[in-house]
Design an enzyme around this catalytic site. Structure first.
Site, short mmCIF file in Angstrom:
data_model
loop_
_atom_site.label_atom_id
_atom_site.label_comp_id
_atom_site.label_asym_id
_atom_site.label_seq_id
_atom_site.Cartn_x
_atom_site.Cartn_y
_atom_site.Cartn_z
N PHE A 22 62.88 -46.59 71.90
CA PHE A 22 64.34 -46.55 72.00
C PHE A 22 64.91 -47.57 71.00
O PHE A 22 64.40 -48.67 70.86
CB PHE A 22 64.77 -46.93 73.42
CG PHE A 22 66.11 -46.39 73.82
CD1 PHE A 22 66.19 -45.29 74.66
CD2 PHE A 22 67.28 -46.98 73.38
CE1 PHE A 22 67.43 -44.79 75.05
CE2 PHE A 22 68.51 -46.50 73.76
CZ PHE A 22 68.60 -45.39 74.60
N ALA A 56 62.75 -50.00 76.81
CA ALA A 56 62.52 -51.36 77.30
C ALA A 56 62.13 -51.37 78.78
O ALA A 56 61.38 -52.24 79.22
CB ALA A 56 63.77 -52.20 77.07
N GLU A 58 60.14 -49.55 80.30
CA GLU A 58 58.69 -49.31 80.45
C GLU A 58 57.83 -50.49 79.97
O GLU A 58 56.61 -50.50 80.20
CB GLU A 58 58.28 -48.04 79.69
CG GLU A 58 58.66 -46.74 80.37
CD GLU A 58 60.15 -46.40 80.29
OE1 GLU A 58 60.80 -46.79 79.31
OE2 GLU A 58 60.66 -45.75 81.24
N ALA A 80 64.79 -53.28 71.87
CA ALA A 80 66.20 -53.62 71.66
C ALA A 80 67.04 -52.93 72.72
O ALA A 80 67.02 -51.70 72.82
CB ALA A 80 66.64 -53.18 70.27
N VAL A 81 67.72 -53.73 73.52
CA VAL A 81 68.64 -53.18 74.50
C VAL A 81 70.05 -53.53 74.02
O VAL A 81 70.36 -54.69 73.77
CB VAL A 81 68.40 -53.75 75.92
CG1 VAL A 81 69.15 -52.92 76.95
CG2 VAL A 81 66.92 -53.78 76.25
N ILE A 82 70.85 -52.48 73.86
CA ILE A 82 72.19 -52.69 73.29
C ILE A 82 73.24 -52.17 74.26
O ILE A 82 73.13 -51.03 74.76
CB ILE A 82 72.29 -52.01 71.91
CG1 ILE A 82 71.22 -52.61 70.98
CG2 ILE A 82 73.69 -52.21 71.32
CD1 ILE A 82 71.10 -51.95 69.65
N THR A 86 78.62 -48.26 79.85
CA THR A 86 78.35 -48.28 81.29
C THR A 86 77.50 -49.51 81.63
O THR A 86 77.01 -50.21 80.72
CB THR A 86 77.57 -47.02 81.70
OG1 THR A 86 76.24 -47.13 81.15
CG2 THR A 86 78.22 -45.75 81.19
N HIS A 88 74.54 -49.64 82.45
CA HIS A 88 73.12 -49.35 82.23
C HIS A 88 72.38 -50.52 81.58
O HIS A 88 71.26 -50.88 81.98
CB HIS A 88 73.02 -48.11 81.33
CG HIS A 88 71.67 -47.48 81.29
ND1 HIS A 88 71.16 -46.74 82.32
CD2 HIS A 88 70.71 -47.48 80.33
CE1 HIS A 88 69.95 -46.31 82.00
NE2 HIS A 88 69.66 -46.75 80.80
N ARG A 127 69.40 -59.80 63.97
CA ARG A 127 68.21 -60.42 64.57
C ARG A 127 66.92 -59.63 64.33
O ARG A 127 65.88 -59.97 64.85
CB ARG A 127 68.45 -60.60 66.08
CG ARG A 127 69.48 -61.67 66.37
CD ARG A 127 70.14 -61.52 67.72
NE ARG A 127 71.11 -62.58 67.96
CZ ARG A 127 72.34 -62.61 67.43
NH1 ARG A 127 72.74 -61.64 66.63
NH2 ARG A 127 73.15 -63.61 67.68
#
Ligand code: INI
Length: 163
Positions: A22, A56, A58, A80-82, A86, A88, A127
């Site tokens: 992802f 992420a 998993e 990377a969580v963006i 929402t 989420h 980053r």
């Protein structure tokens, strides 16, 4: 007083890099940074396994399986969580980070945290290999140091001499 610290040598160390697909635009750059850092610290190419996971969320489960295998001195988690529109983001990033910390503490294997948690794409760009550095490379270096400090703790004898 005795000082115990981890050397920055990757000789004979074995790594598992767990990387999420992802947001691969960023996670693959983090992987490039991590690989570069490991190889420049004399980790053997053959001593690195790269495992890809969907996202992420998993990362902790697969990191735990890698830790339980006993095949690795350290694990590097990349992703990377963006933030979106929402909540989420909050669920994924909170459970992912707690899960990774739990793997390290329960399995006693260093798990480096190379996951971006960003409000914007621009922050992620910065980053993952531009003006904010490369968090994958930083995580890899942290893993080398932490593995070596753990080894030091385990080999220092009661009298302070190294076994
Ligand atoms: N996974 C990420 O790695 N980053 C994200 O930003 C993200 N968002 O925002 O949804 C994301 N979601 C997928 C998640 O990690 C799982 O793969 C999915 O829910 C299936 O379990």
């Amino acid at each position: 007083m005795r000082s115990i610290e981890g050397k920055l040598s990757g000789v004979n160390l074995r790594f598992c890099i767990v990387v999420s697909r992802f947001n691969s635009l960023f996670s693959e750059r983090l992987l490039d940074g991590a690989m570069d850092m490991l190889l420049r610290h004399e980790v053997s190419h053959q001593a690195i396994d790269v495992i890809r996971v969907p996202g992420a969320w998993e990362l902790p489960l697969v990191a735990k399986e890698a830790a339980l295998s006993g095949k690795y001195d350290g694990i590097i988690a990349l992703g990377a969580v963006i933030r979106g529109d929402t909540p989420h983001f909050e669920y994924v990033s909170a459970e992912m980070s707690k899960g990774l910390a739990s793997v390290a503490l329960t399995q006693r294997v260093p798990v480096a945290f190379g996951v971006l948690t960003c409000d914007t794409m621009d922050q992620a760009v910065a980053r993952s290999g531009s003006k904010g550095g490369n968090k994958g490379a930083e995580a890899a270096l942290s893993a080398i140091e932490t593995i070596n400090v753990m080894k030091q703790i385990r080999t220092v004898r009661e009298d302070g001499e190294h076994a």
